[in-house]
Each structure stands twice: as C-alpha cells, then as structure tokens.
Design an enzyme around this catalytic site. Structure first.
Site, short mmCIF file in Angstrom:
data_model
loop_
_atom_site.label_atom_id
_atom_site.label_comp_id
_atom_site.label_asym_id
_atom_site.label_seq_id
_atom_site.Cartn_x
_atom_site.Cartn_y
_atom_site.Cartn_z
N LYS A 1 0.86 -1.18 0.00
CA LYS A 1 0.00 0.00 0.00
C LYS A 1 0.90 1.23 0.00
O LYS A 1 1.65 1.47 0.94
CB LYS A 1 -0.91 0.02 1.22
CG LYS A 1 -1.80 1.26 1.26
CD LYS A 1 -2.38 1.51 2.63
CE LYS A 1 -2.96 2.90 2.70
NZ LYS A 1 -3.34 3.30 4.07
N GLY B 1 -7.55 9.55 10.50
CA GLY B 1 -7.67 9.62 11.94
C GLY B 1 -8.70 10.58 12.49
O GLY B 1 -8.85 10.71 13.70
N ALA C 1 -9.39 5.95 4.98
CA ALA C 1 -9.31 7.11 5.86
C ALA C 1 -10.65 7.83 5.98
O ALA C 1 -11.37 7.99 5.00
CB ALA C 1 -8.25 8.10 5.41
N GLY C 2 -10.96 8.23 7.21
CA GLY C 2 -12.15 9.03 7.48
C GLY C 2 -13.23 8.29 8.23
O GLY C 2 -14.06 8.92 8.89
N ASN D 1 -8.25 1.90 10.55
CA ASN D 1 -7.44 1.59 11.72
C ASN D 1 -7.97 2.35 12.94
O ASN D 1 -8.45 1.77 13.90
CB ASN D 1 -5.98 1.92 11.45
CG ASN D 1 -5.05 1.49 12.57
OD1 ASN D 1 -3.86 1.77 12.54
ND2 ASN D 1 -5.53 0.82 13.60
N SER D 2 -7.93 3.69 12.88
CA SER D 2 -8.30 4.51 14.04
C SER D 2 -9.71 4.23 14.53
O SER D 2 -9.97 4.23 15.75
CB SER D 2 -8.16 5.99 13.70
OG SER D 2 -6.84 6.32 13.36
#
Length: 264
Positions: free
Chosen positions: A106, A167, A193-194, A215-216
């Site tokens: 990635k 994040g 993301a988001g 992830n976050s």
C-alpha cells in the site's frame, strides 16, 4: 461474508478474499489487543506501517508477525510516514526483503503532518517506479477522479481515495467525488481514511466501494474488539444493501399499503 448470487468476488493481485474489511495494526494498547481486535473484525488483509512497526527489521524486539501470522493473513506493508517518493520506494523494497519477496504493498506519500493529505505529485512518481519494479500497488490518493484514473492507467491494482482526513473519524465527507471515481473505475476502489463508526463503513459500501480500510475507528474506540466486530457486520450490510438497490428517495409520502379497496 456469505456468498450472494450475482456478486462479483473481491480480488486483489489474483487472490480472492471473503472479507471486504481491511484493518491496520497501529494505535492499539498492546499486541494482544491488536490480535483480538483483528480476529473479531474477520479481516483477511492486515496493513502494517513498515517505518513504525517491527516485522523483523529490529531483532530482539516484539515482532508483530508473532501475533499476526502471515500464514493466516495477507500482510499489506504500507509506507505511512513517508513524505517523498524516494522514501516510499525504499520502504516498499525493505518490506519485500523482510517478507521474502512479497509484492503487494500500500503506497501512501503524505504532504504534511497537519492534514496527512496525500502528496499527489510524489505519489504518482513513486507509483510509476514501484509498478515498473514489479510491485502490486494499492495506492492512497485524494478524491480527485482524474488522479484516480491516472493511477489505474499507470498499473496500480487498486485506488484508495480518502473519505475524510486520516484519523479524524469524520465519516464520508465526499460522497459525490467518490461516486465519480467509482463510475469510472477500472480497478477496485477502496475507501481509505475518514471512517469513524459502523454507519460510515456501511455508507462507503452502499456507494459501491469494493472494500474499506480502517485503523483509528477500531483502535480508538472505547472497546476496540467490540467495534471491530461491529465493522465486520457494517461492511457486510453495506455490500448487501448495494447489491439489493435502495428504493428511490421521494419528497412526499407514499402509503405502504394500497389505497384501493379500503373498507368504508
């Protein structure tokens, strides 16, 4: 995810996956929480920040691969923390050495620390080098449909536009740009993301994304293991809703039961 008639498989670099949820390995309190959360998510692809996580480059230190086995999961090395094409290419080559010739990576090349927005110019430069070098490149990018198209034409096997800043947990901030990218896509499109909660993941899948990486949203939840399980079902529900096709939106009410033949 259970098989659904007429659903095309989720395939990357010639391999088919049942789960359309990809998860990261950072920000957990310890390796045991990492292990249990990833198990609860049902994910088969696990992304690893090579510059921040030990996967063998630091002998004697705890190794992520001791709890996230490459025999069970597809390890997806990423270039998080890279701000130039040169650093990103070097990181991918290091990962290939550490993982015995592993080609799936990635790519992310960041613009600055404040926004973690992709540096599109450096991303294009790195992608060109990595594709020529034989890597299977999944690429984090902006929500610009033109850039997404160029990355696919260059040979990247998947494009991963952000739905919100990394994040932030703001959710799907740009559904209209994502729809354009999806309409033109010749390779899998994954939201990267988001995402902040399960409903965000569902919306991404309802738009038609092949998968979602996060992830976050899991690691920063009050109960990461429970959130990981919630995300598993959110991805499945969103995919089923996309395949089913939602009802059209209307301005005025429409009775659920026919009006003809009412008892007077």
């Amino acid at each position: 995810m259970r098989p659904v008639p007429n659903d095309k498989p989720f395939t990357l670099a010639g391999r088919t996956y049942q789960s359309r949820l990809l998860v990261g390995t950072g920000k957990y309190k310890d390796l045991e929480e990492t292990r249990t959360a990833i198990e609860a998510s049902g994910a088969e692809i696990v992304t690893v920040a090579v510059r921040r996580t030990n996967i063998g480059q630091n002998p004697g230190e705890p190794n992520l691969l001791d709890v996230i086995s490459p025999e069970r999961y597809t390890i997806l090395p990423n270039t998080a923390g890279c701000f130039t094409a040169e650093d990103a290419v070097r990181t991918c080559r290091l990962a290939r050495e550490l993982l015995d010739g592993h080609k799936l990576v990635k790519l992310e090349v960041l613009a600055d620390q404040k926004t973690l927005f992709p540096n599109v110019i450096e991303t294009l430069k790195a992608a060109e080098v990595l594709v020529k070098d034989g890597f299977d490149v999944m690429v984090y990018t902006s929500d610009d449909p033109i850039i997404a198209r160029q990355l696919a034409e260059m040979g990247c096997i998947a494009v991963m536009p952000l739905a919100g800043l990394i994040g932030t947990g703001l959710g799907i901030c740009n559904p209209y740009n994502l729809r354009i990218i999806l309409e033109e896509a010749t390779v899998p499109v994954l939201v990267d993301a988001g995402v902040g909660t399960a409903s965000d993941a569902t919306i991404a899948m309802e738009l038609g994304c092949e998968a979602v990486l996060m992830n976050s949203a899991i690691a920063h939840a009050q109960n990461p293991v429970l959130m990981a399980e919630a995300m598993k079902y959110a991805i499945e529900a969103g995919r089923l809703a996309y395949l089913a096709g939602r009802m059209p939106k209307k301005l005025y009410a429409s009775a659920s039961s026919p009006l003809d033949g009412l008892i007077r």
